[in-house]
Design an enzyme around this catalytic site. Structure first.
Site, mmCIF file in Angstrom:
data_model
loop_
_atom_site.group_PDB
_atom_site.id
_atom_site.type_symbol
_atom_site.label_atom_id
_atom_site.label_comp_id
_atom_site.label_asym_id
_atom_site.label_seq_id
_atom_site.Cartn_x
_atom_site.Cartn_y
_atom_site.Cartn_z
ATOM 1 N N SER A 31 0.838 -1.196 0.000
ATOM 2 C CA SER A 31 0.000 0.000 0.000
ATOM 3 C C SER A 31 0.873 1.246 0.000
ATOM 4 O O SER A 31 1.791 1.365 0.810
ATOM 5 C CB SER A 31 -0.875 0.047 1.251
ATOM 6 O OG SER A 31 -1.639 -1.107 1.368
ATOM 7 N N HIS A 68 -4.634 -1.956 -5.057
ATOM 8 C CA HIS A 68 -3.726 -3.096 -5.203
ATOM 9 C C HIS A 68 -4.026 -3.715 -6.570
ATOM 10 O O HIS A 68 -4.989 -4.453 -6.706
ATOM 11 C CB HIS A 68 -4.012 -4.177 -4.154
ATOM 12 C CG HIS A 68 -3.796 -3.738 -2.735
ATOM 13 N ND1 HIS A 68 -2.851 -4.305 -1.924
ATOM 14 C CD2 HIS A 68 -4.402 -2.799 -1.973
ATOM 15 C CE1 HIS A 68 -2.878 -3.735 -0.724
ATOM 16 N NE2 HIS A 68 -3.819 -2.822 -0.727
ATOM 17 N N ARG A 88 -0.103 -7.683 -3.752
ATOM 18 C CA ARG A 88 0.147 -8.958 -3.070
ATOM 19 C C ARG A 88 -1.183 -9.550 -2.656
ATOM 20 O O ARG A 88 -2.220 -8.867 -2.654
ATOM 21 C CB ARG A 88 1.050 -8.747 -1.857
ATOM 22 C CG ARG A 88 0.518 -7.754 -0.837
ATOM 23 C CD ARG A 88 1.122 -7.891 0.549
ATOM 24 N NE ARG A 88 2.558 -7.989 0.669
ATOM 25 C CZ ARG A 88 3.396 -6.970 0.858
ATOM 26 N NH1 ARG A 88 2.923 -5.738 0.876
ATOM 27 N NH2 ARG A 88 4.687 -7.154 1.009
ATOM 28 N N THR A 89 -1.165 -10.838 -2.332
ATOM 29 C CA THR A 89 -2.318 -11.467 -1.696
ATOM 30 C C THR A 89 -2.112 -11.365 -0.196
ATOM 31 O O THR A 89 -1.039 -11.678 0.314
ATOM 32 C CB THR A 89 -2.435 -12.947 -2.123
ATOM 33 O OG1 THR A 89 -2.712 -12.992 -3.527
ATOM 34 C CG2 THR A 89 -3.568 -13.646 -1.384
ATOM 35 N N HIS A 90 -3.129 -10.858 0.497
ATOM 36 C CA HIS A 90 -3.029 -10.716 1.951
ATOM 37 C C HIS A 90 -3.622 -11.930 2.663
ATOM 38 O O HIS A 90 -4.562 -12.555 2.175
ATOM 39 C CB HIS A 90 -3.751 -9.441 2.416
ATOM 40 C CG HIS A 90 -3.032 -8.173 2.078
ATOM 41 N ND1 HIS A 90 -3.180 -7.533 0.867
ATOM 42 C CD2 HIS A 90 -2.128 -7.445 2.789
ATOM 43 C CE1 HIS A 90 -2.413 -6.451 0.851
ATOM 44 N NE2 HIS A 90 -1.756 -6.373 2.002
ATOM 45 N N GLU A 189 -5.879 -2.336 14.463
ATOM 46 C CA GLU A 189 -5.759 -2.734 15.861
ATOM 47 C C GLU A 189 -6.623 -1.843 16.760
ATOM 48 O O GLU A 189 -6.969 -0.717 16.407
ATOM 49 C CB GLU A 189 -4.304 -2.620 16.333
ATOM 50 C CG GLU A 189 -3.364 -3.590 15.653
ATOM 51 C CD GLU A 189 -3.126 -3.236 14.197
ATOM 52 O OE1 GLU A 189 -3.115 -2.029 13.870
ATOM 53 O OE2 GLU A 189 -2.990 -4.158 13.377
ATOM 54 N N SER A 208 0.988 -7.701 6.487
ATOM 55 C CA SER A 208 1.685 -8.455 5.441
ATOM 56 C C SER A 208 3.122 -8.727 5.856
ATOM 57 O O SER A 208 3.476 -8.646 7.026
ATOM 58 C CB SER A 208 1.670 -7.655 4.135
ATOM 59 O OG SER A 208 2.464 -6.483 4.262
ATOM 60 N N ASN A 231 0.247 5.963 8.523
ATOM 61 C CA ASN A 231 -0.615 6.489 9.594
ATOM 62 C C ASN A 231 0.020 6.166 10.930
ATOM 63 O O ASN A 231 0.771 5.204 11.061
ATOM 64 C CB ASN A 231 -2.011 5.856 9.515
ATOM 65 C CG ASN A 231 -1.974 4.335 9.608
ATOM 66 O OD1 ASN A 231 -1.764 3.649 8.597
ATOM 67 N ND2 ASN A 231 -2.157 3.807 10.797
HETATM 68 I I1 8IG Z 1 -1.413 1.227 5.556
HETATM 69 O O1 8IG Z 1 -2.325 0.901 11.383
HETATM 70 C C1 8IG Z 1 -1.704 0.340 7.261
HETATM 71 N N1 8IG Z 1 -1.768 -0.988 7.330
HETATM 72 N N2 8IG Z 1 -2.434 -3.679 11.045
HETATM 73 N N3 8IG Z 1 -2.386 -1.352 11.220
HETATM 74 C C2 8IG Z 1 -2.316 -2.481 10.483
HETATM 75 N N4 8IG Z 1 -2.127 -2.469 9.171
HETATM 76 C C3 8IG Z 1 -1.988 -1.263 8.597
HETATM 77 C C4 8IG Z 1 -2.044 -0.069 9.291
HETATM 78 C C5 8IG Z 1 -2.264 -0.108 10.691
HETATM 79 N N5 8IG Z 1 -1.872 0.941 8.427
#
Ligand code: 8IG
Length: 272
Positions: A31, A68, A88-90, A189, A208, A231
């Site tokens: 991402s 993606h 990618r595959t998550h 989370e 990932s 973020n």
């Molecule tokens: I972009 O804050 C991205 N991917 N787990 N937590 C998790 N995955 C993420 C986050 C995040 N930001």
């Protein structure tokens, strides 16, 4: 058929479709990294030899997330061939761990000795604003899964190559390092989980990379991991998390990430 045999089939098809017998360095763009791909195929860094859809290869599934795209690019850079996965595959897609790491195994079967795994993630340090790239020094795998099945005990002591991290810091001395925590997702989370991640030694949280890195090491590849903090992790800023903001942070950082990736890849090739 073993996963490795399935990957070999995909690699054979890849060679046929791209006309490139062997690839040298694989990159997986997470991402926020996709816009940076253009810098790799640009005039300075190399040229795109072929672009195929992941669905043209056996064992790959269609991309599931906006931002993606299911594309694989073969780029010639000097006398080396880059294999760039634009998606990618998550794990959270529920297709299984084997599907998550199939691209990594395909890259290994295609000849790649080095893999660069990138991702967008949440950051746990205030000093890492959105758009900050961070080298992955180590990981904590909270999926409770492994891409490896059976009594095959793979050493992960130096999973994220110290040599490649040092090379990145030659390119950009301002790069920090951190421990990446892979959560299963797809939800972000809770603040309590972020506090837990911090206490167990995490600096970055995402969905990932760790499983892919394990598969890459199992396949004998040297691994470089780079996170783009898009973020602050939940509960740190007090603001809610939003996928659109993640994509925007990536777009804003695209030029810098593209430049960084192109220069790093140039150094990897020169040094290997
Ligand atoms: I972009 O804050 C991205 N991917 N787990 N937590 C998790 N995955 C993420 C986050 C995040 N930001």
């Amino acid at each position: 058929m073993t996963p490795q045999e399935q990957a070999q089939e995909a690699a054979d098809m890849l060679a046929r479709l791209t006309g490139v017998e062997r690839h040298d360095v694989a990159l997986v763009l997470g991402s926020g990294w996709r816009p940076a791909a253009e810098a790799l195929g640009g005039d300075d860094a190399g040229q795109t030899v072929a672009e195929i859809a992941t669905t043209d290869l056996p064992g790959f599934s269609a991309a599931a997330v906006a931002g993606h795209s299911g594309t694989i690019r073969s780029i010639r850079s000097g006398d080396r061939h880059l294999l760039v996965f634009l998606s990618r595959t998550h794990y959270y897609e529920g297709k299984g761990v084997a599907a998550v790491v199939h691209p990594v195994r395909t890259a290994a079967a295609a000849g790649c000795r080095t893999i660069v795994l990138t991702n967008g993630c949440g950051g746990l340090r205030d000093s890492w604003g959105p758009g900050t790239p961070v080298l992955i020094r180590d990981h904590i795998n909270l999926t409770a899964r492994s891409p490896i099945e059976g009594p095959h005990f793979v050493d992960l002591t130096d999973l994220y190559s110290a040599r490649l991290r040092a090379l990145c810091r030659e390119v950009d001395p301002s790069l920090d390092e951190g421990v990446y925590v892979q959560f299963p997702g797809p939800h972000y989370e809770t603040p309590a989980e972020i506090e837990m991640a911090r206490r167990i030694g995490g600096d970055l949280v995402g969905m990932s990379t760790a499983l892919e890195a394990i598969a890459a090491r199992d396949a004998g590849m040297e691994v470089l991991g780079i996170s783009l903090v898009t973020n602050l992790a939940a509960g740190i800023s007090g603001e809610p998390l939003d996928h659109a903001e993640v994509l925007e942070a990536g777009r804003d950082a695209a030029d810098r990430m593209g430049d960084l990736l192109a220069r790093i890849v140039g150094r990897i090739q020169a040094g290997s």
